[in-house]
Design a protein around this motif. Structure first.
Motif, PDB file in Angstrom:
ATOM      1  N   ARG A 110       0.758  -1.599   0.367  1.00 27.02           N
ATOM      2  CA  ARG A 110       0.097  -0.093  -0.131  1.00 27.02           C
ATOM      3  C   ARG A 110       0.498   1.256  -0.289  1.00 27.02           C
ATOM      4  O   ARG A 110       1.900   1.091   0.398  1.00 27.02           O
ATOM      5  N   VAL A 111       0.649   2.082  -0.883  1.00 26.09           N
ATOM      6  CA  VAL A 111       1.310   3.768  -0.781  1.00 26.09           C
ATOM      7  C   VAL A 111       0.334   4.542  -0.951  1.00 26.09           C
ATOM      8  O   VAL A 111      -0.529   4.459  -1.562  1.00 26.09           O
ATOM      9  N   ILE A 112       0.651   6.077   0.228  1.00 22.09           N
ATOM     10  CA  ILE A 112      -0.356   6.658   0.191  1.00 22.09           C
ATOM     11  C   ILE A 112       1.200   8.144  -0.785  1.00 22.09           C
ATOM     12  O   ILE A 112       1.700   8.063  -0.591  1.00 22.09           O
ATOM     13  N   ASP A 113      -0.425   8.731  -1.894  1.00 23.27           N
ATOM     14  CA  ASP A 113       1.074   9.575  -2.722  1.00 23.27           C
ATOM     15  C   ASP A 113       0.613  11.277  -2.493  1.00 23.27           C
ATOM     16  O   ASP A 113      -0.998  11.398  -2.539  1.00 23.27           O
ATOM     17  N   VAL A 127       0.016   7.189  -9.332  1.00 26.60           N
ATOM     18  CA  VAL A 127      -0.776   6.526  -8.513  1.00 26.60           C
ATOM     19  C   VAL A 127      -0.995   5.180  -9.318  1.00 26.60           C
ATOM     20  O   VAL A 127      -0.759   3.628  -9.188  1.00 26.60           O
ATOM     21  N   ARG A 128      -1.528   5.778 -11.051  1.00 25.61           N
ATOM     22  CA  ARG A 128      -1.465   4.865 -12.005  1.00 25.61           C
ATOM     23  C   ARG A 128      -0.571   3.860 -12.127  1.00 25.61           C
ATOM     24  O   ARG A 128      -0.620   2.627 -12.672  1.00 25.61           O
ATOM     25  N   VAL A 155      -3.022   2.218  -4.199  1.00 27.83           N
ATOM     26  CA  VAL A 155      -2.471   3.625  -3.601  1.00 27.83           C
ATOM     27  C   VAL A 155      -3.595   4.259  -3.405  1.00 27.83           C
ATOM     28  O   VAL A 155      -4.438   3.893  -3.906  1.00 27.83           O
ATOM     29  N   LEU A 156      -3.150   5.066  -2.463  1.00 32.16           N
ATOM     30  CA  LEU A 156      -4.232   6.288  -2.816  1.00 32.16           C
ATOM     31  C   LEU A 156      -3.469   7.659  -2.527  1.00 32.16           C
ATOM     32  O   LEU A 156      -2.523   8.167  -1.881  1.00 32.16           O
ATOM     33  N   GLY A 157      -4.513   8.211  -4.052  1.00 35.16           N
ATOM     34  CA  GLY A 157      -3.674   9.338  -3.739  1.00 35.16           C
ATOM     35  C   GLY A 157      -4.540  10.890  -3.318  1.00 35.16           C
ATOM     36  O   GLY A 157      -5.427  11.314  -3.078  1.00 35.16           O
ATOM     37  N   ILE A 158      -3.628  11.855  -2.830  1.00 31.85           N
ATOM     38  CA  ILE A 158      -4.027  12.825  -1.979  1.00 31.85           C
ATOM     39  C   ILE A 158      -3.879  14.254  -2.544  1.00 31.85           C
ATOM     40  O   ILE A 158      -2.663  14.235  -3.111  1.00 31.85           O
ATOM     41  N   ASP A 159      -4.318  15.080  -2.844  1.00 32.84           N
ATOM     42  CA  ASP A 159      -4.502  16.435  -3.177  1.00 32.84           C
ATOM     43  C   ASP A 159      -5.353  17.038  -2.995  1.00 32.84           C
ATOM     44  O   ASP A 159      -6.758  16.890  -2.758  1.00 32.84           O
TER      45      ASP A 159
END
Length: 224
Positions: free
Chosen positions: A50-53, A62-63, A72-76
């Motif tokens: 698991r990764v948090i971007d 993420v892709r 993957v969880l992307g945060i912006d």
């Protein structure tokens, strides 16, 4: 919030569309030739499940990680970028700014927390880094790719401090650039230390035509 920190957010809100286009059309030579592959390799080297971007932008990382079977969880903080990322798919995405993350709003943990050219502020980044240990699983790693200080410094003094931003090399259609907080290598190490993190490894991806550093990648873990 410091007016320069606010200006960073405003610039990204205003330039979300040309940035998405630049990334998806591979308009930025350094990314195409070196740094995109470098951050993918650096994250995958830790074999994360698991990764948090953090600061995922339009979601390319993420892709790329999802294609390798990573959750993957992307945060912006920019709604238009999050919308573009969701439309392209590949992972989960949340709209959340760094202040919210620093205040504990992100209730997630990951084997790797990645920040790919997404740490441009001063105090906001320091606060975010202090939260990273709580986002990591035991043995987890923070992976930061950023501008290489020796190259990004230019003709200015090699000292931590605010600098004017630029979209040069990113393509057409951009408006006002965001300011950014320049950090020396020592400044980055100090920031990691103050956040309860310890540098494990540093990588300097090279720009093929010039042989000069295209970026620097810092890999750190929570101090035991």
């Amino acid at each position: 919030m410091d007016e320069r920190e606010q200006a960073i957010l405003e610039a990204w809100h205003a330039n979300a569309a040309p940035w998405t286009r630049a990334v998806r059309e591979q308009a930025i030579a350094s990314r195409r030739l070196a740094t995109d592959r470098a951050i993918l390799d650096a994250v995958l080297a830790h074999r994360p499940r698991r990764v948090i971007d953090l600061g995922c932008g339009e979601g390319w990382l993420v892709r790329g990680l999802a294609e390798q079977g990573v959750d993957v969880l992307g945060i912006d903080a920019v709604p238009a970028l999050v919308e573009a990322a969701r439309a392209a798919g590949g992972g989960r995405f949340l709209e959340m700014d760094y202040a919210d993350v620093a205040n504990g709003a992100l209730r997630e943990r990951a084997d790797v927390v990645a920040c790919n050219f997404s740490l441009f502020g001063g105090e906001s980044v320091d606060a975010l880094l202090r939260t990273v240990p709580s986002l990591l699983t035991p043995g987890g790693v923070l992976v930061v790719q950023t501008l290489h200080p020796f190259v990004a410094c230019g003709d200015d003094a090699y000292a931590d401090g605010w600098r004017a931003g630029s979209w040069v090399g990113c393509g057409e259609g951009f408006g006002q650039a965001a300011p950014w907080y320049f950090r020396t290598l020592a400044g980055w190490l100090d920031a990691l230390t103050q956040a309860g993190l310890q540098l494990r490894r540093m990588v300097e991806p090279l720009h093929p035509p010039t042989g000069k550093p295209a970026s620097v990648i810092l890999m750190a873990e929570a101090r035991r």
